[in-house]
Structures are given as C-alpha cells and as structure tokens.
Motif scaffolding. Sequence first.
Motif, PDB file in Angstrom:
ATOM      1  N   ARG A  50       0.795  -1.218  -0.123  1.00  0.00           N
ATOM      2  CA  ARG A  50      -0.010  -0.095  -0.091  1.00  0.00           C
ATOM      3  C   ARG A  50       0.671   1.218   0.017  1.00  0.00           C
ATOM      4  O   ARG A  50       0.630   2.208  -0.804  1.00  0.00           O
ATOM      5  CB  ARG A  50      -0.912  -0.053   1.420  1.00  0.00           C
ATOM      6  N   ASP A  51       1.860   1.169   0.585  1.00  0.00           N
ATOM      7  CA  ASP A  51       2.877   2.318   0.870  1.00  0.00           C
ATOM      8  C   ASP A  51       3.357   2.922  -0.657  1.00  0.00           C
ATOM      9  O   ASP A  51       3.794   3.903  -0.920  1.00  0.00           O
ATOM     10  CB  ASP A  51       3.850   2.047   1.918  1.00  0.00           C
ATOM     11  N   VAL A  52       3.510   1.614  -1.352  1.00  0.00           N
ATOM     12  CA  VAL A  52       4.335   2.108  -2.485  1.00  0.00           C
ATOM     13  C   VAL A  52       3.319   1.827  -3.692  1.00  0.00           C
ATOM     14  O   VAL A  52       3.848   2.165  -4.931  1.00  0.00           O
ATOM     15  CB  VAL A  52       5.585   1.017  -2.842  1.00  0.00           C
ATOM     16  N   SER A  53       2.068   1.820  -3.397  1.00  0.00           N
ATOM     17  CA  SER A  53       1.091   1.821  -4.314  1.00  0.00           C
ATOM     18  C   SER A  53       1.052   3.002  -5.498  1.00  0.00           C
ATOM     19  O   SER A  53       0.636   2.943  -6.635  1.00  0.00           O
ATOM     20  CB  SER A  53      -0.029   1.535  -3.694  1.00  0.00           C
ATOM     21  N   LYS A  54       1.641   3.905  -5.039  1.00  0.00           N
ATOM     22  CA  LYS A  54       1.624   5.059  -6.058  1.00  0.00           C
ATOM     23  C   LYS A  54       2.638   5.147  -6.934  1.00  0.00           C
ATOM     24  O   LYS A  54       2.331   5.632  -8.042  1.00  0.00           O
ATOM     25  CB  LYS A  54       1.904   6.380  -5.222  1.00  0.00           C
TER      26      LYS A  54
END
Lengths: 151, 447
Positions: A50-54
């Motif tokens: 989720r943290d790197v989802s961008k």
Amino acid sequence: MSYLLTTLLKKHEVDSIIKDTIDKVLVLRFGRASDAVCLQLDQILSKAVRDVSKFATVALVDVDSEDVQVYVKYFDISLIPSTVFFFNAHHMKMDSGTADHTKWIGAFHRKQDFIDVVEAIFRGAMKGKLIVNCPLPPERIPKYQLLYKDV
Amino acid sequence: MPAGEQSERIGNRIRNPKMTSKTTTNNNENEKKKKKKNEFEFCKVCKLNHNQGLRHKYFPNHNKSLSNFLSRFRNKLTDLRFFLINPKILYPEFASQNRFWCVFCNVDIVELRSSFACANGIRHLASAEHVKNLKHFFWKNGGSVDQLEAFMVSDDDVAKWEKKCAALQNEAVSGSGGCRGAVIGPSSDIHNQPNSGNITSFENVYSDSVKSYPSSNDVLPLQYYTNENQISGLSRVHNAGVLGYNTSVVRLEASCSDENSFALQDFAVDKKSHLSRNKGVLDNGRMLSRESSHHGLQMLTQISSVPAENAGGNIHSGAPPPWFEATEGIQIHSIPVLGGAASHSNMSGKSKKLNPKRVGAAWAERRKIEMEREKRGEAVRNECDPTWLPNFGRVWQSGSRRESRKEFEKEKRKLFNAENQSEIPLKIQPYVSKRMRMEGGGDEVNG
C-alpha cells in the motif's frame, strides 16, 4: 498474508501484468508459498504494497506452475525467492554488491528496506537508467552463492 | 634577568600580602579569561557557537541579529497586544493559533482552558518569572532597557484587561441565551479582513431573531457550564459562543425549536481542532455548533466537521451544494489556502509531464494509446502472444538485451530439439559380431 497480493500462475497473466503496468515499477516475486524465506518476503511485501502503491505494483509468481517455467528459465531463477523489477516492460537491474544484478534474491530485513529499494529503482527508471545502485548497506543485503552453468 | 625578576617578585609577595593576593587573583582571572576563551557557548540570538564569552554581546553582528530577533518576537506578540486592549472570547478552534513560544523562558504558551484570547499569554508575560527571564536575557545579550517594556505586560495592564474580560462575561451572560447557530467567531480575528463584510450580514439577520428568542421561550437553556472546562459567554449577538471543537459540529437549525440541542457545550480545549481558520471562515463565518451531550454524559463521536453552507442552505432546504458556489460564492481565501492551492497546482503541473527520457517511455506511450483504443473498443485486445518475452538482461550477459533474448530463444530451440530427438524410439537389435557376419557370408560364398 499473500492473499493480499495477486498470485500469477500462467504465462499470459505474467505477460499482461508486465504490459499493463505503465509508469510504475512492477515487482515480481518468484517463489513458493510454502518456503519459509518466501513467506517472510511475502509478509514484507504485503505490508508495503500500500505504501508504494503510487509508484509500484507488487505481484507474486508461483515458481512451481508449469506455465511460468519459461520465465523461470528466462530470468535464470535458481534460488528462491527471487524478485525481478520491471518498469514499462523493461527489466531494471540493481547493483547491490552481489553477483546477480538482474534480480533481488532473498528477503528484506525490514519493510523500509524494500521501500527504499523500490524507490531507488523508480528514481533510476524515471531518469532513464536501466541499472541502479542499491541504497541499502551491505549488512542488510542477503548473501548467496550463485552457480554458473551448474558449476 | 628573569631570575632577578623572579626574586623581586617573590620579594614583593612576601612584603605585601594584599598586593600578592591581588596579583594572584589577577593571575587567576587571567587564567579564567583564558579558560573562558576556550569555552564555547551557543548564542541563541545569532545561532552561533562562540568562545568570546561575555564580549560577544558587544559585537555588531550580534547587535544586528538581536534587533532582528526581538522584532520578530515582537511581531508575534502583536496579536496578544491587541487582545490585551480588546479582549475577546476564545473559541477552541482558534486556541491552537494563539499559542506561541516565549523565547526568554524557553517555554511554549498554549491556550488551554482559557476563556479569552491570549489569556494565558497575557498572564505569562505579566508573571514575575517571565520578567526575571527577560531581564536575564537582556543582560546576557545586551538589549536596551526601554525594549523591556515591549515584551512584558505591566500589572496595571493586566488589571485593566481583567476588568474588560469580566465586563465581557457579564454581557455574554445577560445576552440572549439561545441556540442560534450564528457564531461570528472569526470576527474577533482581525486578520480576516474580507470576512468581516460577509459576517455583518449575518449579524444583521440573526441579531433580531436572537434577541427575540428568549422572550418566546419559557425554558432557557443552561447558560453556564457546570464542569471544569467552562467557558462563559454563550450565544451572544456578535460572538455567540456556540463552540465546536476538534471536529464534529452539528449545525443547529436557524429556527432552533429544540431547546436541548444547545444544552451544554463541553469542550476539552486541549484537543486541537481540525477546523482550520479558513474553513471556519469560509462559509460566511458561520460555525457549526456541536450538539454535545449534557454534562455527565459521554461525548458523541465526532465526525469530520464541514462548515455550514450559506444562510440556511442545506440539502433539506434544497440549496445548491457548496461546490457549485465555490467559484462565485464567498471568496474567502486566506493566504495559506491560496498558497496550498498554488503549490498543489504547481506540483500537479510538474508531475503531469513525465520525463520523456525515462525507461521505456516510448513503449509506455504506445501502450497507453493501445489501451485507450481498447477501452474505446476500436482495437481488439490481442491475446497474449505465447512467445512474447519482456526485455530482460540476463545474468551472464554480454552484449545488448536483444542478444540475450536471442540467446535464450536459441537455447529453447536446442532444448526442444533435444527433447524431440530423444523421443524417437531406439531400435534394439541383437549384437552380431563381425566374424559371425563374415562367416555367414563366407558360408554363402563357399556353399
């Protein structure tokens, strides 16, 4: 843990995910769901997805599946878990001081390590580099022995 | 010579004890000074480490930094000065904006549980402790004495201020108690100039209704809080203290037929409000009152606060939603909001155009176009070519990646062929030796 991440069993699934991830890093973990180190890696991946989802997408590939054996050979996967990074369908290499720059072998010590690695890949890719340097200190990089042509 | 001098000195020492003590102390002081020279200390004003000791305050650079430093702090106190002269009731949303750091005492002054704006600050500046710290600071850093006045509040001033506060309280109490939601809190905020114009309309609208309210209503809601977190001054004409805090605020209907909705305002002022000043001000400065429970009951869960829309406008009344009026409505943009919006647009401008030199840029562009077409339904998504392979640089690679792919293909073909060949069944024949073959032949020849 890994039910949060998509697991790919067929070659065309792998193909489509590679082709569909545009302008984001694609993290493909090759391994088995039963292996201990793979599980450890999966745990970290699922926490970080989720943290790197961008700027990144994470997917798991089961190395025991028949269909993906061609990839296993193509990517020279001999030790699991192996993580291969792609950006815009181009493979990204990372020099982490180990013998194999084409993939990341082993798990990560911390979630932040993984995020740092993906960030380094993303930054390098955005600048147009196909190979980047690993931001982690050597003590946090898993060591292994690479066989050369079955030697 | 030196020996002679020494003997003289010694002689002196013996002769005159007073002299000797002085010289020794002088020597000690010299040593101390020398020692002081070597000790580094940090000057808060110049933000430097120096080993000049007490001489540092006379250096011109220090003077410059000092005047900057003091003028900056003085600016921060201007608000406080204003409230000293015109005390206003403090609303918890703005409590977080009234805090400041006292540089002399190295302490953070927060407006907790204070009824009036900058009350804690004013009290702090008047306190003996602060004055002491102030004087010590001036001694250390060499400011002029007349500047002292600017950073403290005299007891007379405090007394006057307290009287005014009391008067304000009384007014508030005697003012109509009601549940009018018209809170013109920000009017006390002198910085929001454009707001005041919009607020006055509200004041006009509501002042009459509010005044008339108590007369029509038999039961007045509780005017005072009975818990420790009390603030006085509920629902005045101008500064109707309908206070929300932290987040949720439930808007009270203008008609306000329900008396119990405005029973008590319980607010823990130490919670920071999410209602920014801008938000609170945005919609005509009308704040939402929170429907809190009665004293003794638990607080309701707070939901994110959204400032009320225009006068009486809400979904119940069928007014258009606020986002439609964003463009033409009240243009109360204070600087932070503008700044935020500008920076956001800048950022989005930057990121919109991706680096054309990034890895796989050309491929990505082509792919995006393809996907657009697929979305629109023009091009059929071709089922993945089973022989498609991504661009991959192999481990023991020499040459370009295409080469490595070709190599791989070659290897694959070899493997394939090898497999095919192995499938051809081997014909097993019995072993016939040469002699036997020869003899067989010979027999035929002979016979």
